[in-house]
Write an enzyme that holds these catalytic residues in place. Structure first.
Site, PDB file in Angstrom:
ATOM      1  N   CYS A 227       0.489  -1.864  16.370  1.00  0.00           N
ATOM      2  CA  CYS A 227       1.727  -2.389  15.803  1.00  0.00           C
ATOM      3  C   CYS A 227       2.646  -1.223  15.435  1.00  0.00           C
ATOM      4  CB  CYS A 227       1.441  -3.268  14.583  1.00  0.00           C
ATOM      5  SG  CYS A 227       0.763  -2.377  13.167  1.00  0.00           S
TER       6      CYS A 227
ATOM      7  N   HIS B 144       0.828  -1.197   0.000  1.00  0.00           N
ATOM      8  CA  HIS B 144       0.000   0.000   0.000  1.00  0.00           C
ATOM      9  C   HIS B 144       0.865   1.249   0.000  1.00  0.00           C
ATOM     10  CE1 HIS B 144       0.707  -1.215   4.185  1.00  0.00           C
ATOM     11  NE2 HIS B 144       0.761   0.087   4.459  1.00  0.00           N
TER      12      HIS B 144
END
Length: 679
Positions: free
Chosen positions: A175, A66
């Site tokens: 994360c 992405h």
């Protein structure tokens, strides 16, 4: 968004012989470009740049490359189903489903929201199975659209009151990049909770924004799951709740076990609990610092030390560079008079040349007037900044273990270490002791009427008293003796011993390119600058020169043999010239991440050569950072440059030869038996 994010022309099913992940990314860029939605080369480069930062492979054979870039004209999704899976860096193996997200620059966090929706859907086995079973591109496109652009529905109802005896579990996930793992972990926990009849609420602390738990949900909660690879924010909201901690991969791969542990903790009075007050003044769980209870003590202390180093570096950089500027403007003898000149004179009362005593002789400064005054100001500011070095190291190590209650005791302990001569070794010890003691005090579970005073008064007071007493009565003198011995050894280093140290430091600087080993070597060098000896300056020069080698070597290799590298790597190589010249070792990370077995050993070889040559030539640096841009603080500069060039050439030639050999081997393996060899 009124347009369709994915159409059949953006879907490829049963893609044969896809190549490596770079070839797959190139094919995604081709598809989006062919649809008229992006500039092909710009999109490929953006995909590759993002991939180099953090692998986009997910558990279950999925990858989500992405990017957000000006090369994209219209937000798009592209799907490839590969006949031969390709490695995208996931721990459980290669990916056969690859979904690329291409978002335009002006989309803000829109592509992060798409990622969140996709990531949650890709945890669901039925959705993934449907994608793998789709028989036409239209069917696959409709499946993806169903989760990222679903039909409008009524707004979600506010949290309901507890239904019956269902336990209420909160889960916070986060994360390092705040993207896919964050949302996949949340979805996996929600599914596991639903299967076990629990009421689950998740808070994703990701790049798509944070929606905090409503207070009424926190008030009804029975337990907390923290599934995070980084520190979470607002831990103090959950004071008193039983807490289960893990990393995001554990939640994605084994969420049922996490939920089972949380359910068991509800009825276990001895289960770890969030020990901070609800006011949020501290945020440590019992038996765990900011790093999380799932980590061992060694790993948690290591992370705390790295936290201390990262917070210390700005003190070192500001202080060291100001000191170097002082030498440049006011001459190297400005150090003998800097504080007196800076405090006694001004721009409208400039000093004459000043006398000072060195080695029993009375000398006169080479500079006078404005240059001496400005040099003295810069040098004095740098000295005062460097004076905080050990205190900052100690304070932020304690912070890494215990949160804010550890900062004040850690700073005081570091200042005490300097005062008694224990230096940075004493700062390491006081930081760890302060952090452990403050963390233990925070875990005691003070009554509510006292909890507000604990982090701001009681914990700092008691911790400072205990650690300060230990340093003055027991530890200080032995640590000072160790520090004195270390300085004496470094000062007396000559010949082979100095060269061997240079080799070791060069290997450490190039091993993990900004990781813990690299930071340990850098800490050793920068902490020694406070002693202002020739040996400490030589160690700093060797460390800085070796740290410049990896990005410069990769830049040279991409220039020598561009066909060995992808277009994105060639662009990274161009940028690596400046990064290497600036002493930013991380400029080589994209190359090391994609080919570690060839890149890292090559970089270490060159770093060892540079470190050895720098020490052999007695190169010294009074500046802790800046690369060639602080040439005025390096002496002799020719030795510094020669050492860097030698190491750069060694590393560049090695990595080029290894990559070329690998390319020939791969071509030979792919060549059919008896086929003619291309020339």
């Amino acid at each position: 968004m009124s347009h369709r994010l994915i159409t059949p022309e953006l879907v490829g099913l049963g893609v044969e012989d896809p190549g490596d992940k770079h070839a797959v990314i190139a094919r995604l860029a081709d598809m989006v470009s062919a649809a008229g939605r992006a500039d092909r080369d710009g999109l490929e480069a953006a995909f590759e740049e993002r991939e180099a930062q953090f692998a986009t492979g997910m558990p279950g054979g999925i990858a989500i490359p992405h990017c957000r870039t000006a090369a994209v004209r219209e937000a798009s999704l592209a799907l490839l189903r590969l006949s031969t899976p390709v490695d995208f860096g996931a721990g459980d193996g290669p990916a056969d489903l690859v979904i690329g997200i291409a978002a335009p620059d002006e989309s803000g966090s829109e592509h992060m929201k798409l990622l969140a929706k996709l990531s949650r859907a890709l945890v669901k086995a039925d959705f993934v199975a449907a994608l793998r079973g789709a028989s036409t591109p239209q069917e696959a496109a409709d499946l993806v659209l169903g989760v990222v652009q679903p039909p409008a529905t009524a707004p979600a109802a506010p949290p309901a009151a507890r239904q019956g005896d269902r336990p209420v579990i909160l889960a916070v996930t986060s994360c390092p990049t705040g993207i896919a793992h964050t949302y996949m972990a949340a979805e996996a926990i929600e599914q596991a909770g639903a299967e076990r009849g629990a009421e689950i609420h998740t808070e994703t602390q990701g790049s798509g924004g944070i929606t905090p738990f409503p207070q009424e949900v926190i008030d009804r909660a029975d337990a907390l799951i923290v599934s995070a690879d980084v520190n979470i924010t607002g831990r103090g909201r959950f004071a008193g709740l039983p807490v289960i901690e893990s990393d995001t991969n554990t939640a994605i791969s084994d969420a049922p076990a996490l939920v089972d542990r949380a359910l068991a903790a509800i009825a276990d009075p001895s289960a770890p609990r969030v020990a901070a007050s609800r006011s949020g003044d501290a945020s440590a769980a019992e038996g765990a610092g900011a790093s999380g209870a799932h980590l061992g003590w060694g790993r948690r202390i290591q992370q705390a030390v790295m936290t201390g180093v990262s917070y210390m570096i700005p003190f070192v950089a500001a202080g060291g560079l100001l000191t170097a500027l002082g030498f440049l403007v006011g001459g190297y003898d400005v150090a003998f008079v800097s504080q007196d000149v800076a405090l006694k004179y001004s721009l409208w009362n400039l000093p004459e040349a000043q006398s000072y005593v060195s080695n029993g002789a009375t000398l006169i400064t080479d500079h006078a007037g404005l240059s001496l005054y400005l040099g003295a100001v810069f040098n004095a500011l740098g000295g005062w900044g460097m004076g905080f070095l050990v205190a900052a190291l100690s304070g932020y190590i304690a912070f890494g273990l215990a949160g804010r209650p550890g900062i004040a005791p850690g700073f005081i302990g570091g200042a005490l270490s300097v005062a008694i001569g224990a230096g940075f070794i004493g700062g390491l010890v006081t930081g760890i002791l302060c952090g452990l003691i403050a963390m233990w005090l925070a875990s005691l579970g003070a009554p509510r009427w006292l909890s507000g005073l604990m982090p701001v008064a009681i914990i700092p007071l008691v911790t400072t008293l205990v650690v300060g007493s230990l340093m003055l009565m027991l530890l200080g003198r032995p640590l000072a003796a160790v520090m004195t011995g270390l300085q004496s050894w470094l000062t007396g280093m000559t010949g082979s011993s100095a060269i061997l140290l240079g080799i070791v430091l060069g290997l450490m600087m190039c091993f993990d390119l900004g990781g813990p080993v690299n930071k340990a070597a850098y800490l050793f060098a920068t902490a020694g600058l406070s002693s202002a000896t020739d040996a400490s300056y030589q160690i700093m020069a060797a460390v800085m020169a070796a740290g410049m080698v990896p990005p410069l070597a990769m830049a040279l290799s991409t220039a020598l043999r561009p066909r060995l590298y992808t277009s994105a790597e060639r662009q990274n190589g161009t940028a690596a010239w400046l990064l290497g010249a600036s002493f930013i070792s991380e400029g080589a990370i994209p190359f090391a991440a994609s080919d570690p077995l060839r890149v890292i050993p090559s970089m270490m070889a060159g770093g060892a050569v540079t470190g050895a040559m720098s020490m052999a030539l007695h190169v010294g640096s009074k500046a802790p950072h800046g690369g060639i841009f602080v040439f005025f603080a390096v002496d002799p500069i020719w030795g510094f440059l020669l050492s860097i060039v030698a190491g750069m050439i060694v590393s560049a030639l090695l990595v080029t030869l290894l990559k070329a050999a690998a390319r020939r081997k791969a071509a030979g393996a792919a060549e059919p038996a008896g086929a003619p060899t291309a020339v």
